[in-house]
Design a protein around this motif. Structure first.
Motif, PDB file in Angstrom:
ATOM      1  N   VAL A  67      -5.949  -0.826   6.767  1.00 51.18           N
ATOM      2  CA  VAL A  67      -4.716  -1.346   7.369  1.00 51.18           C
ATOM      3  C   VAL A  67      -4.977  -1.747   8.819  1.00 51.18           C
ATOM      4  O   VAL A  67      -4.508  -2.788   9.289  1.00 51.18           O
ATOM      5  CB  VAL A  67      -3.609  -0.288   7.263  1.00 51.18           C
ATOM      6  CG1 VAL A  67      -2.357  -0.754   7.976  1.00 51.18           C
ATOM      7  CG2 VAL A  67      -3.317   0.018   5.815  1.00 51.18           C
ATOM      8  N   MET A  68      -5.763  -0.934   9.527  1.00 51.26           N
ATOM      9  CA  MET A  68      -6.084  -1.264  10.921  1.00 51.26           C
ATOM     10  C   MET A  68      -6.846  -2.575  11.007  1.00 51.26           C
ATOM     11  O   MET A  68      -6.592  -3.399  11.898  1.00 51.26           O
ATOM     12  CB  MET A  68      -6.928  -0.137  11.546  1.00 51.26           C
ATOM     13  CG  MET A  68      -6.130   1.081  11.941  1.00 51.26           C
ATOM     14  SD  MET A  68      -7.191   2.511  12.097  1.00 51.26           S
ATOM     15  CE  MET A  68      -8.012   2.148  13.628  1.00 51.26           C
ATOM     16  N   LEU A  94      -6.063   8.511   4.561  1.00 52.10           N
ATOM     17  CA  LEU A  94      -6.781   8.298   5.816  1.00 52.10           C
ATOM     18  C   LEU A  94      -7.837   7.201   5.669  1.00 52.10           C
ATOM     19  O   LEU A  94      -8.057   6.419   6.598  1.00 52.10           O
ATOM     20  CB  LEU A  94      -7.448   9.599   6.261  1.00 52.10           C
ATOM     21  CG  LEU A  94      -6.510  10.601   6.941  1.00 52.10           C
ATOM     22  CD1 LEU A  94      -7.211  11.930   7.135  1.00 52.10           C
ATOM     23  CD2 LEU A  94      -6.022  10.066   8.271  1.00 52.10           C
ATOM     24  N   SER A  95      -8.473   7.150   4.494  1.00 45.96           N
ATOM     25  CA  SER A  95      -9.490   6.110   4.321  1.00 45.96           C
ATOM     26  C   SER A  95      -8.842   4.731   4.205  1.00 45.96           C
ATOM     27  O   SER A  95      -9.466   3.724   4.512  1.00 45.96           O
ATOM     28  CB  SER A  95     -10.362   6.402   3.104  1.00 45.96           C
ATOM     29  OG  SER A  95      -9.604   6.292   1.929  1.00 45.96           O
ATOM     30  N   ILE A  96      -7.572   4.711   3.754  1.00 41.87           N
ATOM     31  CA  ILE A  96      -6.872   3.430   3.655  1.00 41.87           C
ATOM     32  C   ILE A  96      -6.402   2.947   5.018  1.00 41.87           C
ATOM     33  O   ILE A  96      -6.329   1.742   5.281  1.00 41.87           O
ATOM     34  CB  ILE A  96      -5.667   3.581   2.691  1.00 41.87           C
ATOM     35  CG1 ILE A  96      -6.193   3.634   1.268  1.00 41.87           C
ATOM     36  CG2 ILE A  96      -4.696   2.437   2.818  1.00 41.87           C
ATOM     37  CD1 ILE A  96      -7.080   2.496   0.926  1.00 41.87           C
ATOM     38  N   ILE A  97      -6.122   3.899   5.903  1.00 39.26           N
ATOM     39  CA  ILE A  97      -5.617   3.517   7.226  1.00 39.26           C
ATOM     40  C   ILE A  97      -6.588   2.563   7.925  1.00 39.26           C
ATOM     41  O   ILE A  97      -6.189   1.615   8.593  1.00 39.26           O
ATOM     42  CB  ILE A  97      -5.342   4.787   8.071  1.00 39.26           C
ATOM     43  CG1 ILE A  97      -4.038   5.409   7.570  1.00 39.26           C
ATOM     44  CG2 ILE A  97      -5.227   4.461   9.553  1.00 39.26           C
ATOM     45  CD1 ILE A  97      -3.632   6.635   8.296  1.00 39.26           C
ATOM     46  N   THR A  98      -7.898   2.800   7.707  1.00 33.74           N
ATOM     47  CA  THR A  98      -8.873   1.914   8.343  1.00 33.74           C
ATOM     48  C   THR A  98      -8.722   0.485   7.846  1.00 33.74           C
ATOM     49  O   THR A  98      -8.842  -0.463   8.618  1.00 33.74           O
ATOM     50  CB  THR A  98     -10.296   2.403   8.061  1.00 33.74           C
ATOM     51  OG1 THR A  98     -10.466   2.511   6.652  1.00 33.74           O
ATOM     52  CG2 THR A  98     -10.566   3.729   8.708  1.00 33.74           C
ATOM     53  N   LEU A 158       0.256  -4.291   5.604  1.00 30.21           N
ATOM     54  CA  LEU A 158       0.374  -3.332   4.515  1.00 30.21           C
ATOM     55  C   LEU A 158       0.541  -4.046   3.172  1.00 30.21           C
ATOM     56  O   LEU A 158       0.653  -3.400   2.145  1.00 30.21           O
ATOM     57  CB  LEU A 158       1.579  -2.418   4.736  1.00 30.21           C
ATOM     58  CG  LEU A 158       1.410  -1.311   5.776  1.00 30.21           C
ATOM     59  CD1 LEU A 158       2.751  -0.691   6.095  1.00 30.21           C
ATOM     60  CD2 LEU A 158       0.461  -0.246   5.285  1.00 30.21           C
ATOM     61  N   SER A 159       0.564  -5.381   3.226  1.00 35.37           N
ATOM     62  CA  SER A 159       0.778  -6.132   1.987  1.00 35.37           C
ATOM     63  C   SER A 159      -0.530  -6.290   1.244  1.00 35.37           C
ATOM     64  O   SER A 159      -1.543  -6.717   1.805  1.00 35.37           O
ATOM     65  CB  SER A 159       1.375  -7.500   2.317  1.00 35.37           C
ATOM     66  OG  SER A 159       1.062  -8.413   1.310  1.00 35.37           O
ATOM     67  N   ILE A 166       0.836  -1.202   0.000  1.00 32.18           N
ATOM     68  CA  ILE A 166       0.000   0.000   0.000  1.00 32.18           C
ATOM     69  C   ILE A 166       0.867   1.247   0.000  1.00 32.18           C
ATOM     70  O   ILE A 166       0.615   2.196  -0.753  1.00 32.18           O
ATOM     71  CB  ILE A 166      -0.924  -0.019   1.240  1.00 32.18           C
ATOM     72  CG1 ILE A 166      -1.999  -1.073   1.026  1.00 32.18           C
ATOM     73  CG2 ILE A 166      -1.544   1.330   1.467  1.00 32.18           C
ATOM     74  CD1 ILE A 166      -3.084  -1.021   2.027  1.00 32.18           C
ATOM     75  N   LEU A 167       1.908   1.226   0.839  1.00 36.63           N
ATOM     76  CA  LEU A 167       2.809   2.382   0.901  1.00 36.63           C
ATOM     77  C   LEU A 167       3.433   2.638  -0.463  1.00 36.63           C
ATOM     78  O   LEU A 167       3.524   3.782  -0.911  1.00 36.63           O
ATOM     79  CB  LEU A 167       3.913   2.133   1.926  1.00 36.63           C
ATOM     80  CG  LEU A 167       3.609   2.558   3.345  1.00 36.63           C
ATOM     81  CD1 LEU A 167       4.826   2.364   4.216  1.00 36.63           C
ATOM     82  CD2 LEU A 167       3.174   4.011   3.384  1.00 36.63           C
TER      83      LEU A 167
END
Lengths: 331, 176
Positions: free
Chosen positions: A162-163, A156-160, A168-169, A110-111
């Protein structure tokens, strides 16, 4: 091998997206769209490509020659880079050895995608600036501020996601959405924010302010002609394809489809069918892109900024907080 | 604005519903070279200079069409019929030169209405495009209909009984 296949696939899809875009535009306006070059206009992209190659290669006298050429090249290069981290299907089994259908299974997929997407603005910025034209510069400035603003809400929407997945893969994220366990069910708001931001990131209507014909002639590509212009237009379609792939991967379960793994297909057929499932989802997103384009008028610049900073980012932060609380309570 | 109006989404979805409906509408395009648009039988297109039943030109070069023409597209040069030319021209006077500038013509049909000899009519044919302006000045070669009976141009649709009755009505100035 896979890398070159995906490269060719992206280029082919981009080529035919131009035709489909014009077809869909026609249908939305009760027309047929291009249908003269070959059956159903299938040779239209080739004709367009040939036309672009034979057009006069014009460069403004006052343009910075190096940067002027670097702009479209960079845009194209970056548009093609993103596809490397996307898992296109389950492993292929050839002679007992497993080959993953992913160019690079980086554990920070993702990063990587977001890093590449952020560089994307340079192609437009450099091209618009090097043209030494006020419209091009304005378009470039708009593009950069727009992309930077919307990248925040997007991340920010992606962080959810990831949480929720704890990884992150991209491969891991897809694996966790097996069956109908798609992220869109748990994160509808996150998906919506991501979708809106994807429109803004790819400079598609209603966020196509950087090229805004009505105000800025052609925006950042005003001074470009021939295949350099073609590269800019092409890159937009590749970006559409890739962002569709990213959205399908992150929210719509990637190459998973409910019940598909229970059919008992042989591994290679299963891999192929899974790939087609992913491709169908990407096509769906492509259609949504066009659908929106021929439905909504363009935003005004202040509306664009207001939507990004005052609505999407607070909503995305709220989404992160709520998701965090829910995850904590479920532990 | 209410909350639902302010977040725009219902309006956007409604708009998308409308555009989606258009996907399946009947296309309005006429696929030109294969399909040609139906012209009305009384379409006002390219002019024809008629011959009479014996193949003689009807036009007597009176110039009423040129006078009636609002675009001043018609010019002509008149000449007297010589003995032995009776099989070519119906009246004693005829037009040696008869030109219509198709770029000036507005296809109003006033020439046809003004003509006392039923000599000029507008047809369903359309004026072809050209690469040079000069080619749009049509002379007798382009306008006079072929004398071969098989290739005569049918104008009966434009020459309805009502039209003929109208032309006989002397109380209209241009019919005198």
């Amino acid at each position: 091998m896979l890398a070159s296949f995906i490269l060719v696939l992206s280029l082919l899809v981009a080529m035919y997206s131009t035709l489909i875009e014009r077809k869909v535009a026609g249908w939305f306006q009760d027309r047929h769209g291009p249908n003269r070059a070959g059956p159903w206009g299938l040779l239209q992209p080739l004709a367009d490509g040939a036309k672009l190659f034979f057009k006069e290669e014009f460069m403004p006298l006052s343009a910075d020659k190096f940067l002027y050429i670097l702009g479209p090249s960079l845009t194209m290069f970056i548009a093609l880079l993103t596809s490397a981290a996307i898992p296109w299907g389950p492993d292929l089994i050839i002679n007992g050895a497993a080959y993953p259908l992913q160019v690079a299974d980086v554990n920070i997929g993702i990063l990587y995608v977001f890093a590449i997407l952020s560089i994307g603005v340079y192609g437009i910025m450099i091209g618009g600036w090097a043209s030494n034209n006020k419209y091009a510069l304005l378009g470039a400035v708009r593009a950069s501020s727009q992309m930077i603003s919307y990248e925040l809400a997007m991340s920010l929407s992606i962080i959810t996601i990831v949480m929720m997945t704890g990884s992150l893969s991209m491969r891991e994220i897809v694996a966790q959405q097996q069956g109908f366990n798609w992220n869109i069910i748990y994160q509808p708001l996150g998906f919506l924010i991501f979708l809106i931001c994807a429109f803004a990131e790819t400079n598609r209507a209603p966020f196509d302010l950087p090229e805004c014909e009505t105000e800025l002639v052609g925006g950042y590509h005003t001074e470009y002609s021939s295949m350099k212009l073609g590269f800019y237009l092409f890159a937009e379609y590749i970006n559409m394809f890739i962002s569709g792939a990213v959205m399908a991967t992150l929210f719509l379960g990637g190459y998973h489809f409910p019940g598909l793994d229970k059919l008992g297909l042989s591994p290679n057929v299963f891999a192929f069918v899974s790939f087609m499932v992913l491709f169908t989802k990407i096509t769906l997103f492509g259609f949504i892109y066009m659908w929106i384009r021929w439905t909504l008028p363009r935003f005004r610049y202040d509306q664009l900024m207001k939507l990004g900073w005052k609505s999407l980012i607070p909503l995305a932060i709220l989404n992160v907080v709520v998701t965090g609380v829910v995850i904590l309570l479920n532990q | 604005m209410t909350f639902w109006e302010r977040i725009y989404f219902p309006a956007i979805l409604n708009g998308m519903r409308i555009t989606f409906g258009h996907l399946f509408r009947r296309k309005t395009t006429v696929q030109y070279p294969e399909v040609k648009r139906e012209f009305s039988d009384i379409y006002r297109g390219k002019h024809v200079l008629k011959r009479d039943d014996e193949g003689r030109e009807r036009c007597t070069a009176c110039g009423l069409c040129a006078v009636a023409c609002p675009a001043e597209a018609i010019t002509m040069v008149a000449a007297e019929r010589k003995p032995g030319e009776e099989h070519l021209y119906r009246e004693e006077k005829y037009a040696t030169v008869y030109e219509i500038n198709m770029l000036r013509c507005i296809f109003c049909g006033d020439c046809e209405e003004a003509c006392p000899k039923e000599a000029i009519f507008l047809t369903k044919e359309i004026v072809k495009s050209e690469y040079e302006r000069g080619k749009f000045i049509y002379g007798k070669a382009e306008l006079v209909e072929p004398s071969d009976p098989a290739r005569r141009i049918d104008i009966s649709k434009r020459q309805t009984p009502e039209v003929l009755a109208f032309k006989k009505n002397k109380k209209f100035k241009h019919n005198k």
